[in-house]
Every structure is written in C-alpha cells, then in structure tokens.
Write a protein that holds these residues in place. Structure first.
Motif, short mmCIF file in Angstrom:
data_model
loop_
_atom_site.label_atom_id
_atom_site.label_comp_id
_atom_site.label_asym_id
_atom_site.label_seq_id
_atom_site.Cartn_x
_atom_site.Cartn_y
_atom_site.Cartn_z
N SER A 137 2.88 5.22 12.18
CA SER A 137 1.66 5.74 12.34
C SER A 137 1.48 6.60 13.77
CB SER A 137 0.76 4.41 12.76
OG SER A 137 1.03 3.56 14.06
N SER A 138 2.76 6.43 14.67
CA SER A 138 2.59 7.26 15.80
C SER A 138 2.78 8.86 15.39
CB SER A 138 3.54 6.82 16.98
OG SER A 138 4.89 6.99 16.36
N LEU A 139 3.56 9.05 14.32
CA LEU A 139 3.93 10.22 13.83
C LEU A 139 2.78 11.07 13.39
CD1 LEU A 139 7.27 9.82 12.04
CD2 LEU A 139 7.08 10.71 14.30
N CYS A 140 1.81 10.53 12.50
CA CYS A 140 0.81 11.19 11.77
C CYS A 140 -0.40 11.83 12.14
CB CYS A 140 0.33 9.99 10.62
SG CYS A 140 -0.46 8.63 11.31
N ASP A 141 -0.61 12.85 11.36
CA ASP A 141 -2.03 13.54 11.91
C ASP A 141 -3.00 12.94 11.34
OD1 ASP A 141 -0.72 15.90 13.07
OD2 ASP A 141 0.07 16.34 11.25
N ILE A 142 -2.95 12.36 9.98
CA ILE A 142 -3.88 11.57 9.23
C ILE A 142 -3.13 10.69 8.38
CG2 ILE A 142 -3.73 13.11 7.12
CD1 ILE A 142 -6.75 12.77 6.83
N ALA A 143 -3.96 9.47 7.91
CA ALA A 143 -3.26 8.11 7.46
C ALA A 143 -4.14 8.06 6.30
CB ALA A 143 -3.37 7.25 8.31
N ILE A 144 -3.55 7.28 5.37
CA ILE A 144 -4.01 6.59 4.01
C ILE A 144 -3.91 5.14 4.30
CG2 ILE A 144 -4.32 6.36 1.67
CD1 ILE A 144 -2.58 9.04 1.42
N LEU A 145 -5.14 4.60 4.62
CA LEU A 145 -5.20 2.98 4.43
C LEU A 145 -5.29 2.48 3.00
CD1 LEU A 145 -5.15 0.47 6.44
CD2 LEU A 145 -7.50 0.64 6.38
N VAL A 146 -4.27 1.55 2.42
CA VAL A 146 -4.44 1.28 1.08
C VAL A 146 -5.20 -0.17 1.04
CG1 VAL A 146 -3.24 0.73 -1.14
CG2 VAL A 146 -2.44 2.62 0.38
N VAL A 147 -5.98 -0.40 0.43
CA VAL A 147 -6.88 -1.81 0.17
C VAL A 147 -6.78 -2.09 -1.26
CG1 VAL A 147 -8.84 -3.03 0.61
CG2 VAL A 147 -8.41 -0.97 2.22
N ASP A 148 -6.20 -3.36 -1.46
CA ASP A 148 -6.60 -3.92 -2.95
C ASP A 148 -7.86 -4.26 -3.31
OD1 ASP A 148 -6.26 -5.37 -5.09
OD2 ASP A 148 -4.43 -6.29 -4.62
N ILE A 149 -8.59 -3.61 -3.97
CA ILE A 149 -10.08 -4.09 -4.65
C ILE A 149 -10.43 -5.32 -4.89
CG2 ILE A 149 -10.10 -3.17 -6.92
CD1 ILE A 149 -12.53 -1.93 -6.54
N MET A 150 -9.17 -5.97 -5.58
CA MET A 150 -9.27 -7.47 -6.02
C MET A 150 -9.10 -8.57 -4.80
SD MET A 150 -9.42 -6.49 -9.03
CE MET A 150 -9.81 -7.92 -10.19
N HIS A 151 -8.42 -7.97 -3.72
CA HIS A 151 -8.31 -9.14 -2.67
C HIS A 151 -8.84 -8.60 -1.51
CE1 HIS A 151 -4.01 -10.16 -4.68
NE2 HIS A 151 -5.13 -10.71 -5.09
N GLY A 152 -9.38 -7.44 -1.24
CA GLY A 152 -10.06 -7.36 -0.10
C GLY A 152 -9.16 -6.93 1.33
N LEU A 153 -9.65 -7.09 2.25
CA LEU A 153 -9.01 -6.93 3.54
C LEU A 153 -7.81 -7.96 3.78
CD1 LEU A 153 -10.71 -4.58 4.15
CD2 LEU A 153 -10.86 -5.41 6.60
N GLU A 154 -6.68 -7.80 4.18
CA GLU A 154 -5.55 -8.86 4.32
C GLU A 154 -5.01 -8.53 5.65
OE1 GLU A 154 -3.64 -9.76 0.11
OE2 GLU A 154 -3.96 -7.49 0.41
N PRO A 155 -4.09 -9.51 6.34
CA PRO A 155 -3.72 -9.52 7.65
C PRO A 155 -3.03 -8.21 8.06
CG PRO A 155 -3.01 -11.86 6.64
CD PRO A 155 -3.85 -10.80 5.51
N GLN A 156 -2.17 -7.65 7.43
CA GLN A 156 -1.61 -6.20 7.65
C GLN A 156 -2.46 -5.09 7.45
OE1 GLN A 156 0.95 -8.99 6.54
NE2 GLN A 156 1.03 -8.74 8.84
N THR A 157 -3.44 -5.38 6.67
CA THR A 157 -4.26 -4.30 6.73
C THR A 157 -5.29 -4.14 7.88
OG1 THR A 157 -4.73 -4.78 4.49
CG2 THR A 157 -6.33 -3.40 5.15
#
Length: 336
Positions: A137-157
């Motif tokens: 994450s320290s390298l990037c200009d922009i990021a994609i945060l992937v969320v599972d629609i069936m489970h919602g937010l999880e600890p590593q999210t």
C-alpha cells in the motif's frame, strides 16, 4: 508667532510623515515573511504533460477474490497454483494501454485515455501477511479494496482501510461475488460485461437481494467513516468513494473498474502522474534465481534504469554498491 506656527506645522507634518512609516513597518514584516517561505515548484501543464503508468494496489480480506480478479483480467490461473490458494508474496502485473482500452471501450467508447498503462500490485489478505500489505500500500497511487458482498466487511478489510487512510491513498471498492446472488443470470459467451448490462437482464428478486446486501455493506462502510456510492450514481468522486459491483468468475464489472481506475488517476491525480526524469525506484523483494543469481524485484516509478548503471541499495550491515547486469521485464499480457 509665524515661526512658532511654522515650527508647529512642521512638527505636525513630521508626525504625519511618521505615521505612514509606522503603518508601513508591519507591511515590511509581511514582505520579509513572504521572502522566507519555501519556493513553490513550477506549475506543470497537466493537459500536455507526459504521464507515467499509475501504480494500483489491490487489498482486502483473505478469500474475497483479489487474485481471482487479476486472474480474470490476465486470463491466467495464478491463484490455484498457490499454497492453499492464498497469495504469499507481492506480485505485480502490467496492463498496457491497448489491453485496457479493449475493456474500457465497452463502458465508454468516447473516453480519452492518456495513461500509457496500469501496474497492479496484488497483496496477500491473510492476517499473517500484514507487513507485505503495508509495503504494497505504500507504493501505490490508487488502490482497489475488495469486499465480499456475501460477507461484508471483515478484519483484514478494516485493517486495509486503516492503511489507506494513514497514507491518504485514494481508492475504489470492488463489491465482489455478485454472481453468488441467488438466481443470478450469467452468459458465458459474453464475459467481461459492464455491470449495468448485467443488471438489465436480472430478475426483480436478484435486484432486490443486491439492494439489500449493498445497503448492509454501505452501512458497515459508513461505520468506518466512509462516504460510499455506486460509481454510476456518484456525482462527486472527490468526496465519495466509488463502489463497483464485480464478479471474478464471469468478469462482469471488470471493464467498469478499469475505467474508474484510469479515469480517477488521469483526471483527479494528473499532477502526481507527470513523468519525472529523476530516478524513483522501490524494491519489492530480493531472491536468487537459478541461472541468473541474485535478482531484485523493483517497481520503477520515475526516471530510467539502464544496464551497467551503478546502484546503491540497503544491506543488513552496510550499503551495497553494485552494477545492474541485466534488466528483465515480465511479458505483457493483452486482454482478448
């Protein structure tokens, strides 16, 4: 009396002359303060400037489909070759301009694409790989945060949201696994469809379930202090985080997410993407490859690296001064 009156008028005129001088002192102070400020960098003509490829990092909880999304774009199968299907290293994939345009034109054929490509870095989602996620994450200009629609937010999210916030990194959210909604219709002959095209052929009960699960995810993200909106309803990309429904199995929504990544980077972050001749290079990992010896995986952000260049890298005990013997670049995979 005349002399006294003249002297009095003279003293009055002197006092009047002194007043503007006294008023002028703070103005001189302001000018001095302005003179001591740091010189501002020259303005760049962002409309005509040469842009570099944006660096995008993909983050999220384990088993939300991060590597599967990249596999679908590349048409590869990296995820099944990894132990337990879990990514254990940082992998980088470069998508050339032609490959991106092949998908983006499905959503917006009038889009003026200026970036020369897109570099996506895949990071592990398992909790034991926190350090690798932080490096990615320290390298990037922009990021994609992937969320599972069936489970919602999880600890590593939630942890990934914290990493992105700490670095003030803009990001989009991929609401993945929409194909698992009950009754979802997919057409294998028409993979990589824009998500609105997919929604148009779904039954009302599928749309209703999506709305319910999206409302739950939206509430969970709001609890983390994020203003989110589906990208096709988002009217302010600077204030609201765009959410793109996707499927890593059918490829639905992938043209939309590639469009959003290129659109946000070249329109909102143009100044940060202007190519600079000064070398800026980050080491991902060091490894020994049979037949090649010690190799360093690097992300070249700005500048130019050439063979026989002398480089200095950090060592465990002291700096290491060495010469670049060869430059090896991965093959570019073009989307079909």
């Amino acid at each position: 009396k005349k002399e006294e009156s003249e002297s009095e008028s003279g003293s009055e005129s002197e006092s009047e002359d002194e007043q503007p001088k006294a008023k002028a002192k703070p103005q001189i102070g302001k000018n001095q303060a302005i003179a001591h400020r740091k010189p501002q960098p020259p303005k760049v003509d962002t409309k005509n400037a040469k842009l570099r490829s944006p660096i995008c990092c993909i983050l999220g909880h384990v088993d939300t489909g991060k590597t599967k999304l990249l596999d679908k774009i590349r048409r590869t199968n990296v995820q099944e070759g990894e132990a337990g299907g879990i990514t254990q290293q940082i992998g980088a994939t470069f998508f050339p301009k032609e490959a991106l345009w092949e998908q983006i034109k499905k959503v917006d054929s009038s889009f003026d694409m200026r970036v020369p490509g897109l570099l996506i870095i895949d990071t592990p989602g398992h909790e034991s790989f926190n350090n690798l996620r932080a490096r990615g994450s320290s390298l990037c200009d922009i990021a994609i945060l992937v969320v599972d629609i069936m489970h919602g937010l999880e600890p590593q999210t939630i942890e990934s949201i914290g990493l992105l916030r700490a670095r003030k990194c803009p990001f989009v959210i991929a609401l993945n696994k929409v194909d698992r909604l009950y009754g979802w219709k997919e057409e294998k002959q028409r993979e990589y469809r824009p998500i609105l095209h997919s929604f148009a052929v779904q039954n009302d009960n599928v749309k209703s379930e999506f709305d319910n699960r999206w409302s739950e995810a939206q509430l969970q993200l709001a609890e983390q202090g994020l203003n989110v909106e589906l990208y096709y309803k988002n009217t302010d990309f600077r204030r609201n985080v765009s959410v793109i429904p996707t499927s890593a199995i059918t490829g639905e929504g992938l043209p939309d997410i590639l469009l959003m990544l290129t659109k946000l980077t070249q329109e909102v972050m143009t100044a940060a993407l202007v190519f600079q001749p000064k070398l800026q290079c980050t080491i991902l990992e060091v490894k020994d490859i049979q037949g090649l010896g010690t190799t360093i995986d690097v992300i070249l952000v700005n500048g130019t690296l050439r063979e026989n260049d002398t480089i200095v890298v950090c060592g465990m005990g002291e700096p290491i001064v060495t010469t670049v013997r060869a430059l090896l670049t991965p093959r570019e995979r073009v989307l079909l």
